[in-house]
Scaffold this active site. Structure first.
Site, mmCIF file in Angstrom:
data_model
loop_
_atom_site.group_PDB
_atom_site.id
_atom_site.type_symbol
_atom_site.label_atom_id
_atom_site.label_comp_id
_atom_site.label_asym_id
_atom_site.label_seq_id
_atom_site.Cartn_x
_atom_site.Cartn_y
_atom_site.Cartn_z
ATOM 1 N N GLY A 144 13.944 23.475 -0.754
ATOM 2 C CA GLY A 144 14.957 24.392 -0.264
ATOM 3 C C GLY A 144 14.557 25.834 -0.519
ATOM 4 O O GLY A 144 13.646 26.119 -1.307
ATOM 5 N N CYS A 145 15.247 26.753 0.147
ATOM 6 C CA CYS A 145 14.879 28.169 0.042
ATOM 7 C C CYS A 145 15.197 28.744 -1.336
ATOM 8 O O CYS A 145 14.339 29.371 -1.967
ATOM 9 C CB CYS A 145 15.559 28.968 1.145
ATOM 10 S SG CYS A 145 17.351 28.739 1.262
ATOM 11 N N PHE A 146 16.420 28.539 -1.830
ATOM 12 C CA PHE A 146 16.760 29.043 -3.163
ATOM 13 C C PHE A 146 15.848 28.439 -4.246
ATOM 14 O O PHE A 146 15.339 29.170 -5.104
ATOM 15 C CB PHE A 146 18.221 28.743 -3.506
ATOM 16 C CG PHE A 146 19.223 29.648 -2.842
ATOM 17 C CD1 PHE A 146 19.159 31.026 -2.995
ATOM 18 C CD2 PHE A 146 20.250 29.125 -2.078
ATOM 19 C CE1 PHE A 146 20.088 31.865 -2.395
ATOM 20 C CE2 PHE A 146 21.189 29.943 -1.474
ATOM 21 C CZ PHE A 146 21.112 31.325 -1.624
#
Length: 337
Positions: A144-146
């Site tokens: 995921g990005c975070f």
């Protein structure tokens, strides 16, 4: 030449995959799927690709996808990929899933997402800086990005078992919410505003926990709060890392240099990283400052959420899985200012 298929190509992630693959010397987009837009030109939706991508959205069956593609990126909503991936996996096709379906252990996924996992299997987490085994895999789960920006910010200290607790505070652009408009992305709500959300229970927190505990099984005190900011791209993460004992600037730099010295997409900065320096690129810029009074290291990481946080990292994984240099097609600077 690698023939590429993108399942779920109508969103921001699909558009970004195609934009980046245009610059890849050993890949071409053979197939872009969308049930809703089947028969329409890709460039009618992704207008920035006009006169550069001359294909239409399709909706072929899994057997045709496997016959036409060497690599398949799955960019569909969470809970959907598990219905698709088993039908296209075989010894020939390499698959990279950009949803959350395979990032977590199946039992953890079911608890976090409230969905029964229909294809429970343990899959390598596709963060190249921490998982050299990617090169041996035919199927990986893209992070995921975070978790990408946050995990890279804390990993060297976690590996050294120096973290007592860590608080991640992340600011993200509105593109992280996806292409469909929402109240959070509505201009009057977003402009000149900062919106915290899911203050203690964001779905990405288990990814942070899984990866950092893989480096230090005793690290349990991990917190995360995200905020949406009036920006299109980028995630700036501030990691407040409380350490087991006092560290000097040189202690910290040694740990980060050792972990990332041969990792081309992590850049250690002498100062505070900025989103403008990584926009449009696959870099993760990291800077830090030591607070010896509180046994705290403040680490800042900056990524483009659509590139290093999604499509760029997926192509980086593809390169590694296919025996190419991991920078192929990705060695471009950010767009500044």
């Amino acid at each position: 030449m690698l023939d590429i298929g993108i399942i779920g190509a109508s969103g921001y992630t699909g558009g970004e995959l195609m934009r980046l693959l245009l610059s890849h010397p050993q890949a071409r987009v053979e197939l872009a799927t969308s049930r809703r837009l089947m028969g329409q030109k890709v460039s009618a939706t992704h207008t920035h690709l006009k006169d550069m991508v001359d294909i239409q959205f399709e909706n072929p069956d899994p057997h045709e996808i496997k016959d036409r593609c060497d690599v398949v990126f799955v960019a569909v909503p969470h809970g959907t990929a598990m219905n698709i991936v088993p039908k296209i996996l075989d010894d020939k096709v390499k698959v990279i899933d950009l949803s959350a379906d395979y990032r977590l252990k199946p039992a953890v996924f079911e608890d976090v997402y409230g969905i029964k996992h229909l294809d429970p299997r343990n899959v390598v987490y596709g963060m190249p800086e921490l998982h050299p085994e990617i090169k041996h895999e035919g199927f990986i789960a893209n992070p995921g990005c975070f978790p990408t920006g946050a995990t890279l910010a804390a990993a060297p200290l976690a590996q050294a078992s120096m973290i007592d607790s860590v608080v991640f505070d992340s600011k993200t652009g509105v593109s992280g919410a996806g292409i469909e408009p929402s109240q959070a992305s509505h201009y009057p709500n977003m402009a000149e505003n900062v919106q915290p959300y899911k203050l203690t229970k964001h779905r990405h927190l288990p990814e942070f926990t899984q990866e950092l505990q893989r480096l230090d099984k005793n690290l349990t005190n991990i917190s995360f709060t995200p905020h949406i900011i009036p920006s299109v791209r980028g995630i700036l993460t501030t990691a407040h890392i409380f350490t087991k004992g006092t560290l000097t600037k040189y202690d910290v730099m040694d740990l980060y240099t050792e972990m990332y010295q041969d990792k081309p997409f992590v850049r250690m900065m002498d100062g505070i990283p900025s989103l403008s320096a990584v926009k449009g690129s696959n870099f993760c810029d990291i800077g830090f400052e030591v607070d010896p009074r509180n046994n705290r290291v403040v680490v800042i990481s900056a990524i483009d959420n659509l590139v290093k946080g999604a499509s760029g990292q997926a192509i980086q994984n593809m390169n590694i899985m296919c025996g190419l240099d991991e920078t192929t097609g990705l060695w471009v600077p950010g767009i500044a200012p």
